[in-house]
Design a protein around this motif. Structure first.
Motif, PDB file in Angstrom:
ATOM      1  N   THR A 106       6.068  60.277 -54.391  1.00 37.63           N
ATOM      2  CA  THR A 106       7.205  60.712 -55.197  1.00 37.63           C
ATOM      3  C   THR A 106       8.213  61.405 -54.286  1.00 37.63           C
ATOM      4  O   THR A 106       7.830  62.187 -53.414  1.00 37.63           O
ATOM      5  CB  THR A 106       6.754  61.690 -56.298  1.00 37.63           C
ATOM      6  OG1 THR A 106       5.655  61.101 -56.995  1.00 37.63           O
ATOM      7  CG2 THR A 106       7.879  61.971 -57.290  1.00 37.63           C
ATOM      8  N   TRP A 114      11.265  63.970 -54.152  1.00 37.51           N
ATOM      9  CA  TRP A 114      11.924  65.046 -54.886  1.00 37.51           C
ATOM     10  C   TRP A 114      13.098  65.525 -54.037  1.00 37.51           C
ATOM     11  O   TRP A 114      12.971  65.618 -52.808  1.00 37.51           O
ATOM     12  CB  TRP A 114      10.967  66.227 -55.104  1.00 37.51           C
ATOM     13  CG  TRP A 114       9.704  65.887 -55.835  1.00 37.51           C
ATOM     14  CD1 TRP A 114       8.552  65.393 -55.299  1.00 37.51           C
ATOM     15  CD2 TRP A 114       9.450  66.018 -57.237  1.00 37.51           C
ATOM     16  NE1 TRP A 114       7.590  65.220 -56.274  1.00 37.51           N
ATOM     17  CE2 TRP A 114       8.126  65.592 -57.478  1.00 37.51           C
ATOM     18  CE3 TRP A 114      10.216  66.460 -58.330  1.00 37.51           C
ATOM     19  CZ2 TRP A 114       7.540  65.593 -58.744  1.00 37.51           C
ATOM     20  CZ3 TRP A 114       9.638  66.464 -59.583  1.00 37.51           C
ATOM     21  CH2 TRP A 114       8.323  66.028 -59.795  1.00 37.51           C
ATOM     22  N   VAL A 168      17.737  67.014 -58.436  1.00 38.48           N
ATOM     23  CA  VAL A 168      18.792  66.040 -58.743  1.00 38.48           C
ATOM     24  C   VAL A 168      18.462  65.271 -60.019  1.00 38.48           C
ATOM     25  O   VAL A 168      19.357  64.849 -60.742  1.00 38.48           O
ATOM     26  CB  VAL A 168      19.044  65.038 -57.583  1.00 38.48           C
ATOM     27  CG1 VAL A 168      19.595  65.731 -56.359  1.00 38.48           C
ATOM     28  CG2 VAL A 168      17.799  64.242 -57.240  1.00 38.48           C
ATOM     29  N   ASP A 169      17.174  65.121 -60.306  1.00 45.51           N
ATOM     30  CA  ASP A 169      16.807  64.379 -61.514  1.00 45.51           C
ATOM     31  C   ASP A 169      16.289  65.311 -62.622  1.00 45.51           C
ATOM     32  O   ASP A 169      15.449  64.924 -63.424  1.00 45.51           O
ATOM     33  CB  ASP A 169      15.797  63.266 -61.199  1.00 45.51           C
ATOM     34  CG  ASP A 169      14.687  63.717 -60.265  1.00 45.51           C
ATOM     35  OD1 ASP A 169      14.627  64.929 -59.972  1.00 45.51           O
ATOM     36  OD2 ASP A 169      13.887  62.867 -59.835  1.00 45.51           O
ATOM     37  N   SER A 170      16.832  66.503 -62.684  1.00 45.75           N
ATOM     38  CA  SER A 170      16.357  67.475 -63.685  1.00 45.75           C
ATOM     39  C   SER A 170      16.645  67.027 -65.114  1.00 45.75           C
ATOM     40  O   SER A 170      16.051  67.529 -66.055  1.00 45.75           O
ATOM     41  CB  SER A 170      16.974  68.854 -63.440  1.00 45.75           C
ATOM     42  OG  SER A 170      18.362  68.805 -63.672  1.00 45.75           O
ATOM     43  N   GLU A 177      16.165  63.937 -66.116  1.00 44.84           N
ATOM     44  CA  GLU A 177      15.316  62.779 -66.415  1.00 44.84           C
ATOM     45  C   GLU A 177      13.856  63.220 -66.608  1.00 44.84           C
ATOM     46  O   GLU A 177      13.502  64.359 -66.319  1.00 44.84           O
ATOM     47  CB  GLU A 177      15.383  61.773 -65.256  1.00 44.84           C
ATOM     48  CG  GLU A 177      16.789  61.348 -64.876  1.00 44.84           C
ATOM     49  CD  GLU A 177      17.553  60.721 -66.039  1.00 44.84           C
ATOM     50  OE1 GLU A 177      16.929  60.029 -66.863  1.00 44.84           O
ATOM     51  OE2 GLU A 177      18.774  60.939 -66.124  1.00 44.84           O
ATOM     52  N   LEU A 212      10.239  63.794 -65.621  1.00 51.99           N
ATOM     53  CA  LEU A 212       9.680  64.151 -64.314  1.00 51.99           C
ATOM     54  C   LEU A 212       8.177  63.929 -64.302  1.00 51.99           C
ATOM     55  O   LEU A 212       7.500  64.156 -65.302  1.00 51.99           O
ATOM     56  CB  LEU A 212       9.935  65.622 -64.004  1.00 51.99           C
ATOM     57  CG  LEU A 212      11.388  66.093 -63.969  1.00 51.99           C
ATOM     58  CD1 LEU A 212      11.433  67.612 -63.818  1.00 51.99           C
ATOM     59  CD2 LEU A 212      12.140  65.423 -62.825  1.00 51.99           C
TER      60      LEU A 212
END
Lengths: 416, 164
Positions: free
Chosen positions: B124, B126, B151-153, B155, B157
């Motif tokens: 993964t 991050w 950056v993908d907070s 989406e 997780l």
């Protein structure tokens, strides 16, 4: 090839392919997720007219809206022209949606409002292509449910005895209302959705999977599921099940123990509840919140609400938020804080559950012994005064109830 | 930059050394070493959804005060925090370090990170930007605040049970 569900789902065991076979997953979408009542969100997420929020029902991108007259609609996020998404923002407030591709517009109830350069269609008002609408939308205690089937059992019929558990959650609010206004964590697990559902009322795992956090916090939760516990697992029918912890909380007999606190920590809340409910307040404050899995995807774990969303045969997103009780700010701060510590990708409880789901899924790649065993407690199950099957706190009574209902939905003659 | 250094005694090189050490302790699961970096008024925060979401009102991925950091570390140290047992193999790069502000005794620092996590589930990636609040305590630098904006907070997780 037709799947013989009666062979795969037996009273004391279920076949591993139910969790790994993509064709079974495809059938589940048709026969469960796009048919029966599925929880989508909560009315408090679209509190004001014009509010909208994007949601998912399995792979369906849905916009939950509240119209000027207060009605909640579930619109499919797909322009009638070229299939483009009409709504990109996660949430907002608007009476209409405008597709960015060619400017077609729709009311927040789904009706078409207009299309630019209308002469190409013979003028204004010639087209009446609305957004898709989820055929049936209903709410219970503010929880919004969707059914893609135009007819079938009503939401009340679907919920059956599980409705009473949602009532039990709502009565903890001094205003009798739950609010889900704290936003959602979205936790992705590489595992089939049914592993999550089965785990939610599995009272056998907490002492093992969560022993680490219980030991460092001195939490009493593990004892609630021990062999000495007087708590029970109940098959509520309709695939719903609960861990009824009330016998233990009644035995302890002190208000707020269910929440791991004492009334001294939340004096305003307790006083308000006593003022409102009189004698009955003690019962409410002692018994606390439910721990109930509502088929197929709503899980209330006392202080947290989960909505399970399958994304593939081996991938599921678990959406989770803190219970917020209308009119109880003192409680809400604590509910949020405890929930954040416990759930989601970094949660001190749920990260370990999720690790187990993922290991289950990987383990099932092994060819033998083919089956998963769900017989725990068969020999000591009883029927309670309301006619529900009840097992010990750590028995698999809830799983058996889930599979029995699952099988009835998957085997339906008219399912296709 | 020299005026900042005068106020706090923290120059960019010291800041870097601290950030790299903190990253290494986290990557190598040196739980005691990592916990010892924190001040008593610590706050360790990973927002969910919007980076500006009010943590008093909205869900966060992590929102730990000092006492909850202790609980988190104690849980990891039991060896039965299954989401990190076995622990992830990981390394992170810290870059784009900027001293953002000096507030009293604290130096506020921003930095980007890229972290590769490998475990049996898969690999993964991050990434995000971290805001640190560093405080000189006697001869040492301590960590008073760490906010990690992924950056993908917004989406879904994967499990994030390691120290980010």
């Amino acid at each position: 090839m037709t799947v013989q569900y009666s062979e795969l789902i037996q009273p004391e065991r279920v076949h591993g392919s139910l969790y790994t076979d993509p064709s079974i997953f495809a059938e589940e979408l048709d026969r469960i997720w796009y048919r029966t009542w599925v929880c989508v969100g909560h009315a408090s997420e679209v509190a004001r007219p014009g509010d909208y929020v994007r949601k998912k029902v399995a792979a369906q991108d849905v916009i939950m809206t509240r119209s000027t007259d207060g009605e909640i609609s579930l619109l499919l996020n797909r322009c009638a022209h070229r299939g483009n998404l009409v709504c990109e923002d996660e949430r907002g407030n608007s009476g209409s949606f405008r597709c960015p591709y060619h400017g077609w517009t729709y009311r927040n109830t789904g009706e078409m409002l207009g299309y630019p350069y209308n002469q190409g269609y013979g003028g204004k008002g010639k087209l009446s292509l609305g957004l898709g609408r989820v055929p049936r939308v209903d709410t219970y205690q503010g929880f919004v449910f969707a059914s893609f089937a135009a007819d079938g059992p009503s939401l009340k019929e679907h919920l059956g005895a599980a409705a009473g558990e949602l009532d039990r959650l709502a009565r903890l609010s001094p205003e009798g209302e739950v609010e889900l206004t704290a936003g959602w964590l979205k936790h992705r697990a590489k595992a089939n959705w049914k592993l999550l559902v089965e785990n939610e009322t599995d009272g056998y795992h907490p002492q093992f999977v969560h022993g680490s956090v219980f030991s460092v916090t001195g939490s009493h939760i593990g004892n609630l599921y021990s062999d000495k516990s007087t708590a029970v697992t109940r098959d509520l029918g309709g695939g719903h099940s609960e861990n009824d912890l009330r016998p233990e909380f009644r035995r302890m007999g002190t208000p707020m123990t269910w929440f791991g606190t004492s009334e001294a920590k939340v004096p305003e809340y307790v006083a308000k509840m006593r003022e409102l409910h009189g004698k009955q307040a003690e019962e409410i404050l002692i018994e606390g919140a439910p721990h109930v899995m509502v088929f197929p995807n709503l899980f209330v774990a006392e202080i947290s609400v989960f909505m399970i969303q399958p994304t593939a045969v081996d991938e599921t997103v678990q959406n989770v938020t803190a219970v917020q009780l209308k009119g109880a700010p003192e409680m809400n701060r604590r509910l949020l804080s405890q929930c954040v510590g416990s759930v989601g990708p970094a949660g001190m409880l749920l990260a370990d559950d999720s690790e187990m789901y993922e290991r289950n899924q990987r383990g099932m790649a092994a060819r033998m012994p083919e089956w998963l065993d769900i017989r725990r407690g068969v020999g000591r199950e009883r029927v309670d005064e309301n006619g529900f099957r009840v097992g010990a706190a750590n028995d698999e009574t809830g799983m058996r109830g889930f599979w029995s209902h699952y099988r009835s939905l998957m085997e339906r003659e008219d399912a296709r | 930059m020299s005026s900042l250094a005068e106020h706090t005694g923290l120059d960019l090189r010291e800041v870097e050394r601290f950030l790299y050490r903190e990253a290494r302790l986290a990557d190598e699961h040196d739980y005691d070493g990592w916990e010892a970096l924190w001040t008593d008024d610590a706050l360790y925060w990973v927002p969910a959804g919007s980076p500006d979401a009010d943590p008093q009102r909205l869900m966060s991925v992590i929102y730990d005060n000092r006492s909850r950091i202790r609980t988190r570390i104690s849980q990891l140290k039991t060896g039965k925090r299954y989401a990190q047992s076995p622990p992830s193999n990981m390394r992170r790069l810290i870059s784009n370090i900027e001293v953002v502000a000096v507030e009293g005794a604290d130096t506020v620092v921003g930095a980007n990170f890229l972290l590769i996590e490998s475990r049996e589930r898969g690999t993964t990636m991050w990434a995000g930007r971290t805001t640190y609040r560093l405080r000189r305590v006697e001869d040492d630098i301590r960590l008073a605040y760490k906010k990690v904006v992924l950056v993908d907070s917004a989406e879904a997780l994967s499990t994030l049970a390691f120290l980010i």
